[in-house]
Scaffold this motif. Structure first.
Motif, PDB file in Angstrom:
ATOM      1  N   UNK B 231      76.308 132.042  33.151  1.00  0.00           N
ATOM      2  CA  UNK B 231      75.674 131.272  32.254  1.00  0.00           C
ATOM      3  C   UNK B 231      76.299 129.671  32.175  1.00  0.00           C
ATOM      4  N   UNK B 232      75.710 128.672  31.709  1.00  0.00           N
ATOM      5  CA  UNK B 232      76.151 127.562  31.551  1.00  0.00           C
ATOM      6  C   UNK B 232      77.415 127.412  30.333  1.00  0.00           C
ATOM      7  N   UNK B 233      78.276 126.668  31.077  1.00  0.00           N
ATOM      8  CA  UNK B 233      79.505 126.735  30.001  1.00  0.00           C
ATOM      9  C   UNK B 233      79.283 125.575  28.942  1.00  0.00           C
ATOM     10  N   UNK B 234      79.589 125.568  27.624  1.00  0.00           N
ATOM     11  CA  UNK B 234      79.430 125.061  26.750  1.00  0.00           C
ATOM     12  C   UNK B 234      79.934 123.355  27.086  1.00  0.00           C
ATOM     13  N   UNK B 235      79.393 122.409  26.395  1.00  0.00           N
ATOM     14  CA  UNK B 235      79.711 121.106  26.713  1.00  0.00           C
ATOM     15  C   UNK B 235      81.146 120.703  26.357  1.00  0.00           C
ATOM     16  N   UNK B 236      81.999 120.201  27.193  1.00  0.00           N
ATOM     17  CA  UNK B 236      83.336 119.732  26.945  1.00  0.00           C
ATOM     18  C   UNK B 236      84.224 120.866  27.061  1.00  0.00           C
ATOM     19  N   UNK B 237      83.805 122.188  27.444  1.00  0.00           N
ATOM     20  CA  UNK B 237      84.434 123.324  27.450  1.00  0.00           C
ATOM     21  C   UNK B 237      85.878 123.384  28.360  1.00  0.00           C
ATOM     22  N   UNK B 238      87.062 123.629  27.643  1.00  0.00           N
ATOM     23  CA  UNK B 238      88.136 123.563  28.193  1.00  0.00           C
ATOM     24  C   UNK B 238      88.876 122.238  28.126  1.00  0.00           C
ATOM     25  N   UNK B 239      88.448 121.205  27.453  1.00  0.00           N
ATOM     26  CA  UNK B 239      88.966 120.013  27.539  1.00  0.00           C
ATOM     27  C   UNK B 239      89.922 120.120  26.336  1.00  0.00           C
ATOM     28  N   UNK B 240      90.906 118.950  26.400  1.00  0.00           N
ATOM     29  CA  UNK B 240      91.973 118.977  25.153  1.00  0.00           C
ATOM     30  C   UNK B 240      91.243 118.830  23.797  1.00  0.00           C
ATOM     31  N   UNK B 241      90.230 118.259  23.602  1.00  0.00           N
ATOM     32  CA  UNK B 241      89.307 118.309  22.523  1.00  0.00           C
ATOM     33  C   UNK B 241      88.601 119.484  22.262  1.00  0.00           C
ATOM     34  N   UNK B 242      88.276 120.163  23.201  1.00  0.00           N
ATOM     35  CA  UNK B 242      87.778 121.671  22.782  1.00  0.00           C
ATOM     36  C   UNK B 242      88.880 122.396  22.485  1.00  0.00           C
ATOM     37  N   UNK B 243      89.834 122.446  23.010  1.00  0.00           N
ATOM     38  CA  UNK B 243      91.044 123.295  22.482  1.00  0.00           C
ATOM     39  C   UNK B 243      91.492 122.799  21.056  1.00  0.00           C
ATOM     40  N   UNK B 244      91.292 121.548  20.733  1.00  0.00           N
ATOM     41  CA  UNK B 244      92.038 121.045  19.428  1.00  0.00           C
ATOM     42  C   UNK B 244      91.023 121.581  18.271  1.00  0.00           C
ATOM     43  N   UNK B 245      89.600 121.415  18.740  1.00  0.00           N
ATOM     44  CA  UNK B 245      88.609 121.869  17.626  1.00  0.00           C
ATOM     45  C   UNK B 245      88.745 123.527  17.491  1.00  0.00           C
ATOM     46  N   UNK B 246      89.184 124.322  18.422  1.00  0.00           N
ATOM     47  CA  UNK B 246      89.151 125.791  18.363  1.00  0.00           C
ATOM     48  C   UNK B 246      90.680 126.036  17.532  1.00  0.00           C
ATOM     49  N   UNK B 247      91.532 125.212  17.492  1.00  0.00           N
ATOM     50  CA  UNK B 247      92.562 125.390  16.751  1.00  0.00           C
ATOM     51  C   UNK B 247      93.820 125.930  17.705  1.00  0.00           C
TER      52      UNK B 247
END
Lengths: 320, 271
Positions: B231-247
């Motif tokens: 499936x499509x990966x979510x936007x911005x997946x695995x970026x620094x910002x994505x990791x920050x948002x996920x704690x």
């Protein structure tokens, strides 16, 4: 019982069928075939020794992935007198791809953990084919800390194609969970025995793979990357996995020579799946001996030696 | 129907090309090279952080730097096909023996041990030498009683050294216990990309883990994940910002602020 034969086991399958047929005839009293049966059985042994004595790395990987190979729950039922499963990472979910619990082995209290691939299709899906999520590694750490708090030895059985590469796994910190486990397991003040029983799939294996003693079963493998993955990176062709399996040096013997494992645990001829009870009893004897050996070593000495063990690994030259 | 414009994911292995003008990998803006260098290789239009080599990080972050453990050189322990040639090629390209430089460094008034990974040497992959340099850097930080900073840039463990590369994850992570015991701060800086075996070992284990904006950070590569989950990966997946948002990160810090932030972190630990 229907058996699964791998392509290279075909001559064995044919001969075994022939012997079976002759036995049926013998029992029916059609003819006296005892001499023929004995002679075919001798031939079978020769063929088996020849095939299993000259396995290519790729054939060994097929044995390690054999659908009938004993899994964690099988070993538990053979090895332990009783087993109490401990679920959950205490935070998000219980990951059935890693099973942990208290067990008794010949009266000894042991904490056991390991990947479980699942036997039936339904169970395989539930257990995600033994590919753990971060919560699986966090559960293992939770239980390992419990073990060390009460000075119980830990036995970890590794059998995974790898940690699961999925969206949720990344969102919940797959890399972080594995990293923390590696660091913490290296420093737990209790004996840790690691046995690679099937597939030692990279970081997913190492996440419960740091211990005082690390051994591998005869037909298991341990690798930084799957042979398929390596082949598709190197030659853009996953079907070249047999060549990659050779190049990566991932068989038990290679690993022993590279200093990554301490010992090879022998398996019954043809692999653990041919005689699971016998395989389990060899494993049990090893585990008991190892626990008794490590249990008398003071925890600080264990930790020191454990860290030094991994600090020595690798090959480097020094040039000006 | 709208054409879905995929945000280009910068996975190029190339170094910033020579020439007077450089095209931004992300927004396509044509940038004047000298100006780009002055902006620490960050696109002034879109903020894209170009991949830069270990020496540029050393010059951006430190005021003094004296290399240590330079003599460590890789071998070809598995006799892996073409590996020795690849090492030689990257040695010429980067004039480094392997994918990391360690040194005693000064940043502001702080003495530290800095280890910078070199993405342009075999994709920053970790084999025996990188693992050993990280281990020795940890030990050196303990001996000198100074903080450790590691600038990570790596695609993961080095395939050509096989299982020995995997064991470097255990070597480095196990040794970090000694640094923790000595109560010496370790700051891990994640740059684009930091994935797989390096992320699943010392890169994740800093007392503080901070990342550059937009850096690709994760365990598995995006292509492997896409092939697995179909499936499509979510936007911005695995970026620094994505990791920050996920704690999963302590902070995201732009390259231009990295040195100042690092100094204030070191001040905090010291006082």
């Amino acid at each position: 019982m229907p058996r699964t034969f791998l392509p290279f086991e075909k001559p064995i399958a044919e001969l075994e069928r022939k012997i079976e047929d002759l036995r049926t005839l013998q029992e029916e009293g059609v003819a006296d075939l005892r001499d023929e049966i004995v002679s075919l059985e001798n031939k079978l042994k020769l063929i088996q020794d020849n095939i299993y004595g000259n396995l290519t790395p790729w054939q060994r990987i097929q044995l390690a992935r054999h659908p009938k190979r004993p899994y964690f729950m099988d070993y538990i039922s053979y090895i332990t007198d009783e087993f109490f499963e401990i679920h959950g990472d205490g935070c998000f979910r219980d990951d059935p791809a890693i099973v942990c619990g208290f067990g008794k082995i010949n009266g000894r209290s042991v904490v056991l953990m390991g990947h479980e691939k699942g036997r039936s299709t339904k169970e395989k899906i539930k257990r995600n084919f033994g590919m753990a999520h971060p919560e699986g590694y966090r559960k293992a750490l939770k239980v390992a800390k419990l073990a060390s708090k009460f000075g119980k030895p830990i036995v970890s059985l590794v059998d995974t194609p790898g940690a699961y590469p999925g969206i949720g796994a990344e969102e919940r910190g797959q890399a972080q969970a594995i990293a923390i486990n590696i660091k913490e397991f290296a420093y737990l003040p209790t004996p840790i025995i690691v046995i690679i029983t099937g597939e030692g799939g990279s970081g997913g294996a190492l996440g419960i793979g740091v211990g005082d003693t690390v051994v591998i079963m005869q037909y298991a493998y341990y690798s930084v990357i799957s042979p398929e993955g390596c082949a598709s990176i190197l030659w853009r062709d996953a079907s070249k996995a047999p060549e990659a399996a050779e190049a990566l040096k991932i068989t038990a013997q290679d690993l022993l020579e590279l200093g990554v494992v301490d010992k090879i645990i022998p398996e019954p001829s043809g692999g653990a799946h041919r005689k699971p009870a016998e395989a389990a009893s060899i494993l049990k004897e090893f585990i008991i001996n190892e626990i008794d050996k490590l249990s008398v070593v003071p925890a600080e000495n264990l930790i020191k030696a454990r860290i030094e063990k991994f600090q020595k690994m690798g090959t480097i030259k020094s040039s000006p | 129907m709208f054409l879905r414009r995929k945000k280009p994911r910068p996975v190029t292995k190339k170094e910033i090309p020579d020439g007077l003008w450089v095209k931004c990998d992300s927004c396509g803006e044509i940038l004047y090279r000298k100006e780009l260098a002055r902006k620490l290789w960050v696109c002034e239009r879109c903020g894209y952080h170009f991949k830069i080599d270990s020496r540029k990080y050393i010059s951006i972050l430190t005021d003094e730097f004296k290399e240590i453990f330079a003599e460590l050189t890789p071998t070809n322990p598995l006799d892996f096909q073409d590996y020795s040639e690849k090492l030689e090629k990257d040695r010429k390209k980067t004039s480094l023996n392997d994918a990391a430089i360690s040194g005693e460094a000064k940043i502001g008034k702080h003495r530290i041990i800095l280890c910078a990974m070199e993405f342009f040497f075999r994709g920053g992959s970790m084999g025996s030498v990188v693992g050993e340099k990280v281990k020795l850097s940890i030990n050196h930080a303990i001996k000198r009683k100074v903080p450790l900073v590691i600038v990570c840039a790596s695609g993961g463990a080095r395939m050509q050294e096989g299982i020995l590369s995997l064991m470097q994850m255990a070597k480095t992570s196990a040794t970090l216990n000694l640094l923790s015991d000595a109560k010496i701060p370790y700051i891990s800086i994640l740059t684009n990309p930091t994935t797989a075996g390096v992320m699943a070992s010392y890169a994740s284990l800093g007392d503080l883990v901070i990342a550059e904006p937009g850096a690709l950070i994760g365990f598995a590569g995006p292509r492997v994940i896409m092939d697995t989950v179909k499936e499509e990966l979510p936007p911005g997946f695995q970026t620094a910002e994505f990791l920050l948002e996920h704690g999963l990160l302590d902070a995201v810090v732009p390259r231009v602020e990295l040195k100042d932030k690092l100094i204030s972190i070191l001040d905090f630990f010291k006082s």
